[in-house]
Design an enzyme around this catalytic site. Structure first.
Site, PDB file in Angstrom:
ATOM      1  N   LEU A 138       0.666  -1.290  -0.357  1.00 19.16           N
ATOM      2  CA  LEU A 138       0.105  -0.272   0.041  1.00 19.16           C
ATOM      3  C   LEU A 138       0.924   1.061  -0.109  1.00 19.16           C
ATOM      4  O   LEU A 138       2.397   1.209   0.555  1.00 19.16           O
ATOM      5  CB  LEU A 138      -0.904   0.179   1.202  1.00 19.16           C
ATOM      6  CG  LEU A 138      -1.828  -1.002   1.647  1.00 19.16           C
ATOM      7  CD1 LEU A 138      -3.084  -0.990   2.647  1.00 19.16           C
ATOM      8  CD2 LEU A 138      -2.494  -1.071   0.062  1.00 19.16           C
ATOM      9  N   ASP A 139       0.549   2.720  -0.741  1.00 23.11           N
ATOM     10  CA  ASP A 139       1.184   3.368  -0.858  1.00 23.11           C
ATOM     11  C   ASP A 139       1.485   3.828   0.597  1.00 23.11           C
ATOM     12  O   ASP A 139       1.088   3.400   1.753  1.00 23.11           O
ATOM     13  CB  ASP A 139       0.523   4.649  -1.768  1.00 23.11           C
ATOM     14  CG  ASP A 139       0.391   4.126  -3.055  1.00 23.11           C
ATOM     15  OD1 ASP A 139       1.242   3.240  -3.474  1.00 23.11           O
ATOM     16  OD2 ASP A 139      -0.350   4.286  -3.356  1.00 23.11           O
ATOM     17  N   LYS A 140       2.339   4.540   0.994  1.00 22.04           N
ATOM     18  CA  LYS A 140       2.743   5.351   1.732  1.00 22.04           C
ATOM     19  C   LYS A 140       1.614   6.045   3.315  1.00 22.04           C
ATOM     20  O   LYS A 140       1.822   6.144   4.178  1.00 22.04           O
ATOM     21  CB  LYS A 140       3.765   6.449   2.154  1.00 22.04           C
ATOM     22  CG  LYS A 140       3.843   6.846   3.399  1.00 22.04           C
ATOM     23  CD  LYS A 140       5.396   8.519   3.445  1.00 22.04           C
ATOM     24  CE  LYS A 140       5.511   8.827   4.280  1.00 22.04           C
ATOM     25  NZ  LYS A 140       6.592  10.182   4.856  1.00 22.04           N
ATOM     26  N   ARG A 237      -5.127   5.418  -8.102  1.00 22.46           N
ATOM     27  CA  ARG A 237      -4.578   7.093  -8.428  1.00 22.46           C
ATOM     28  C   ARG A 237      -4.827   7.093  -9.342  1.00 22.46           C
ATOM     29  O   ARG A 237      -5.287   8.447  -9.835  1.00 22.46           O
ATOM     30  CB  ARG A 237      -3.513   7.466  -7.377  1.00 22.46           C
ATOM     31  CG  ARG A 237      -3.990   6.847  -5.507  1.00 22.46           C
ATOM     32  CD  ARG A 237      -2.633   6.683  -5.061  1.00 22.46           C
ATOM     33  NE  ARG A 237      -1.920   8.360  -4.689  1.00 22.46           N
ATOM     34  CZ  ARG A 237      -0.381   8.140  -4.378  1.00 22.46           C
ATOM     35  NH1 ARG A 237       0.568   7.642  -4.083  1.00 22.46           N
ATOM     36  NH2 ARG A 237       0.049   9.803  -4.669  1.00 22.46           N
TER      37      ARG A 237
END
Length: 325
Positions: A138-140, A237
């Site tokens: 998962l992105d930050k 995104r």
């Protein structure tokens, strides 16, 4: 300490005619272009079982690219006592609800304080599993559910399940603009041609599919429920930005906040104050890699997205004349 690397993927139709070094950079984006080129030159890369050492070799649709190499671990992550929200744990897997701000892997600018550091502290034996058992990211600043393998056997099965699209991953997101219906974005994603840290819809990218449905409509925003078929970097995104509905707060693809007309000062402050992409991995379903039991988990919406949703509802209630039914 060396690590065995065994990678395999298939050339897509959109990659036909590409150079081998370009194709592997898209297929195996977790590794640097420099390292991939070194593996080609060293004879660690094969096309349909035949070793190829020319980076400029042209590739064709349906060819199978394999990489078999060893790498010296340049840095060994250290165990660090970092709080984890553990949703489920047994001898084979661990499911966490990742908080915003937590980087998954150590890397440039994030040498410690990552999920990997936390996992090594929580479960020391996980150091014997490649990548400390991390099988997806998962992105930050994306929150929500992640599964981690605690054994090599579990990791092997989970990676295969991901590749076979047998793991269900659902997300909640809040996007700019009013969407009237759900749909599917089926567009390839690859590295941005000029911005190295960005991804983009690109004809030579890897196949990427995102399904979405409308969960709630606001005056100038929409709450979505999304499901991934593939798991490309920044996929949701990028796909939402591609169809003109960027995620609220997205610092990379979103641009400046755009409050609707006649918005109250309080609502404008809420939008401006939301500094991360409004994206949460809410549901995870998989077949247990050892017990073969179907398991699923849900993670509650984080407080900041709850507050944002309340503000959006209030703004909508204050301007009913702007709603389209």
């Amino acid at each position: 300490m060396t690590q065995e690397i065994n990678l395999k993927s298939e050339i897509s139709a959109t990659q036909t005619g590409q150079r081998l070094d370009q194709a592997v950079a898209e297929l195996f984006a977790d590794y640097s272009r420099t390292r991939l080129k070194e593996w080609i030159l060293a004879g660690n890369v094969s096309i349909d079982g035949e070793v190829v050492t020319r980076p400029r070799e042209k590739v064709l649709e349906a060819q199978i690219i394999e990489i078999n190499a060893q790498i010296e671990e340049e840095t060994v992550a250290e165990a660090q006592a970092i709080d984890l929200d553990i949703v489920y744990e047994d001898d084979h897997i661990l499911v966490i609800n990742k908080q915003a701000g937590l980087v998954v892997h150590p890397g440039a600018g994030n040498h410690d304080g990552t999920l990997m550091n936390a996992l090594l502290h929580h479960c020391p034996n996980i150091e014997h599993v490649p990548r400390a058992g991390i099988v997806h990211r998962l992105d930050k600043d994306t929150t929500g559910l992640m599964v981690v393998a605690k054994t090599v056997e579990a990791q092997t099965h989970l990676v295969a399940a991901l590749q076979a699209r047998d793991i269900t991953r659902e997300y909640e997101a809040i996007v700019m603009g009013t969407m009237t219906a759900g749909g599917t974005v089926d567009e390839p994603i690859g590295r941005h041609p000029t911005k190295r840290t960005h991804m983009a819809v690109h004809h030579s990218g890897r196949p990427s599919v995102t399904h979405y449905r409308v969960a709630e409509k606001f005056r100038a925003h929409t709450r979505l429920r999304l499901r991934l078929e593939t798991g490309r970097t920044h996929q949701i995104r990028v796909h939402m930005a591609h169809i003109g509905h960027v995620l609220v707060g997205d610092p990379v693809y979103g641009g400046r906040p755009k409050p609707p007309k006649s918005a109250s000062p309080e609502f404008i402050e809420v939008l401006k104050g939301f500094k991360r992409q409004a994206l949460h991995a809410i549901r995870l379903e998989l077949v247990h890699p050892i017990d073969l039991e179907v398991m699923s988990w849900q993670a509650p919406i984080p407080d900041d997205m709850v507050a944002l949703t309340k503000a959006l509802r209030k703004d909508t209630e204050e301007h009913p004349e702007d709603m389209l039914y």
